[in-house]
Design a protein around this motif. Sequence first.
Motif, short mmCIF file in Angstrom:
data_model
loop_
_atom_site.label_atom_id
_atom_site.label_comp_id
_atom_site.label_asym_id
_atom_site.label_seq_id
_atom_site.Cartn_x
_atom_site.Cartn_y
_atom_site.Cartn_z
N MET A 1 40.82 29.94 17.92
CA MET A 1 41.08 29.81 18.96
C MET A 1 40.45 31.69 19.47
O MET A 1 41.25 32.37 18.67
CB MET A 1 42.32 29.45 20.32
CG MET A 1 41.47 29.93 21.72
SD MET A 1 42.60 29.22 22.61
CE MET A 1 44.02 30.55 22.39
N LEU A 2 39.74 32.18 20.19
CA LEU A 2 39.07 33.67 19.98
C LEU A 2 40.47 34.20 21.63
O LEU A 2 39.97 33.52 22.91
CB LEU A 2 38.27 34.09 20.67
CG LEU A 2 37.39 35.35 20.93
CD1 LEU A 2 37.89 35.72 19.89
CD2 LEU A 2 36.06 35.39 21.49
N GLU A 3 41.16 35.32 21.16
CA GLU A 3 42.01 35.38 22.26
C GLU A 3 41.30 37.11 22.86
O GLU A 3 41.24 37.57 21.57
CB GLU A 3 43.40 35.14 22.29
CG GLU A 3 43.65 33.87 21.81
CD GLU A 3 45.37 33.88 21.95
OE1 GLU A 3 46.39 34.06 22.83
OE2 GLU A 3 45.32 34.02 20.85
N VAL A 4 41.17 37.32 23.59
CA VAL A 4 40.94 38.73 23.98
C VAL A 4 42.25 39.61 25.51
O VAL A 4 42.14 38.51 25.65
CB VAL A 4 39.59 38.97 24.49
CG1 VAL A 4 39.18 40.28 25.28
CG2 VAL A 4 38.56 38.78 23.55
N ARG A 5 43.07 39.82 25.27
CA ARG A 5 43.70 41.16 25.75
C ARG A 5 43.49 42.52 26.16
O ARG A 5 43.85 43.23 25.33
CB ARG A 5 45.30 40.88 25.02
CG ARG A 5 45.14 38.80 24.64
CD ARG A 5 46.97 39.31 23.82
NE ARG A 5 46.65 37.88 23.42
CZ ARG A 5 48.21 37.62 22.46
NH1 ARG A 5 48.50 38.84 22.00
NH2 ARG A 5 48.09 36.22 21.90
N PRO B 1 38.27 25.57 20.56
CA PRO B 1 37.53 25.36 19.93
C PRO B 1 36.75 24.02 20.62
O PRO B 1 37.49 23.10 21.41
CB PRO B 1 38.05 24.59 18.34
CG PRO B 1 39.17 25.74 18.41
CD PRO B 1 39.61 26.17 19.86
N GLY B 2 35.23 23.60 20.76
CA GLY B 2 35.24 22.88 20.97
C GLY B 2 34.32 23.26 23.14
O GLY B 2 34.29 22.03 23.41
N GLU B 3 34.46 24.63 23.03
CA GLU B 3 34.01 24.03 24.81
C GLU B 3 32.97 25.19 24.70
O GLU B 3 33.19 26.06 24.19
CB GLU B 3 35.42 24.71 25.54
CG GLU B 3 36.13 26.56 25.48
CD GLU B 3 37.29 26.76 26.31
OE1 GLU B 3 37.25 26.05 27.16
OE2 GLU B 3 37.02 27.91 26.55
N ILE B 4 32.68 25.49 25.61
CA ILE B 4 31.77 26.77 25.82
C ILE B 4 32.66 27.34 26.77
O ILE B 4 32.67 26.63 27.44
CB ILE B 4 30.19 26.30 25.74
CG1 ILE B 4 29.71 25.69 25.00
CG2 ILE B 4 29.38 27.12 26.94
CD1 ILE B 4 28.32 25.20 24.99
N GLY C 1 44.87 34.28 15.99
CA GLY C 1 46.11 34.98 15.98
C GLY C 1 46.08 35.85 15.13
O GLY C 1 46.97 36.85 15.04
N ARG C 2 45.08 36.52 14.75
CA ARG C 2 44.72 37.57 12.98
C ARG C 2 43.83 38.12 14.31
O ARG C 2 43.12 38.19 14.71
CB ARG C 2 44.74 37.32 12.21
CG ARG C 2 44.68 36.05 11.63
CD ARG C 2 44.01 36.16 10.09
NE ARG C 2 42.82 35.60 9.99
CZ ARG C 2 42.02 34.40 10.33
NH1 ARG C 2 42.76 33.55 10.65
NH2 ARG C 2 41.05 34.44 10.66
N PRO C 3 44.46 40.21 14.55
CA PRO C 3 44.18 40.88 15.30
C PRO C 3 42.45 41.34 14.57
O PRO C 3 42.22 41.21 13.26
CB PRO C 3 45.18 41.64 15.30
CG PRO C 3 45.74 42.02 13.88
CD PRO C 3 45.73 40.64 13.99
N LEU C 4 41.76 41.53 15.20
CA LEU C 4 40.47 41.99 14.71
C LEU C 4 39.65 43.46 15.61
O LEU C 4 38.83 43.86 14.55
CB LEU C 4 39.42 40.92 15.49
CG LEU C 4 38.86 39.12 14.55
CD1 LEU C 4 38.35 38.46 15.21
CD2 LEU C 4 39.81 39.16 13.09
N GLN C 5 40.07 43.96 16.49
CA GLN C 5 39.30 45.30 17.03
C GLN C 5 39.85 45.84 16.01
O GLN C 5 40.87 46.19 14.91
CB GLN C 5 40.65 44.73 18.26
CG GLN C 5 41.83 45.42 18.06
CD GLN C 5 43.21 44.62 17.39
OE1 GLN C 5 42.56 43.63 17.62
NE2 GLN C 5 44.09 45.27 17.85
N GLY C 6 38.73 47.34 15.77
CA GLY C 6 38.56 48.00 15.29
C GLY C 6 38.10 47.47 13.28
O GLY C 6 37.89 48.65 12.55
N LEU C 7 37.77 46.52 12.68
CA LEU C 7 37.18 46.00 11.72
C LEU C 7 36.21 46.18 12.27
O LEU C 7 34.54 45.67 12.98
CB LEU C 7 37.47 44.69 11.66
CG LEU C 7 39.07 44.35 11.33
CD1 LEU C 7 39.40 42.83 10.59
CD2 LEU C 7 40.03 45.17 10.42
#
Length: 238
Positions: free
Chosen positions: A1-5, A26-29, A62-68
Amino acid sequence: MLEVRNLYAGYGSVPVIEGVSLEAKPGEILLIGGENGAGKSTLMGAIAGFNKPTGGEVLLEGRPLQGLAPEVIAKSGLRLVLDGHRVFPELSVYDNLRMGVAARRSGDRAGFALSVEEIYAVFPILKEKHRQYARDLSGGQQQMLALGQAFIAQPKVLLCDEPSMGLAQALLPTILAFLRKWAESGTAVVVVEQHLSVTVPYADRALIVERGQVKFTCPASELEARLAASARESAVAK
């Protein structure tokens, strides 16, 4: 799941996105709409690592992506298909699709031939032109190819920025149906699109951005009514 906070992003000292939060399951638009200049593409770029957020979090499972870096984010399972049909112009259609294999999270090339046949079934023009250079395709055909390359990569989350860009509007339902089927296989799909009335039947939820902030979110089936109510409120306020 993607989460933007509570995401903040912009260009240099110019803020564009301010405190945006969203999630895509997952599974949605998830359909993201808003006027030109509202910050939709900036939001997509910040999530995918093309412009560095100045605040907030982007989480994939749950894994942070910002800054990568964008390539690291893509390897993690999040892929952005930009507007403007970004493909490799000096490669053939088939070799462009092969480039998607390199981005598969596991590096496993199994299933490539099957995935290609699925792409050709949806976009038969790509099969017809599979030996031609991508530079020789029309803008709409290049957009199809960019989507096909992303499909080959099999991301967990797909961000699709203005899939109708450069396309005849009559082709948009075909692409949206393709994204709908893709989402139903378990991928979370986020679509930025101006043609809301065409896109709504294929979406599960909608989010409207205004001046860099989330104006409201709602089930996609309620979007037309929410937009009408919002317009009435704005008229009264004036």
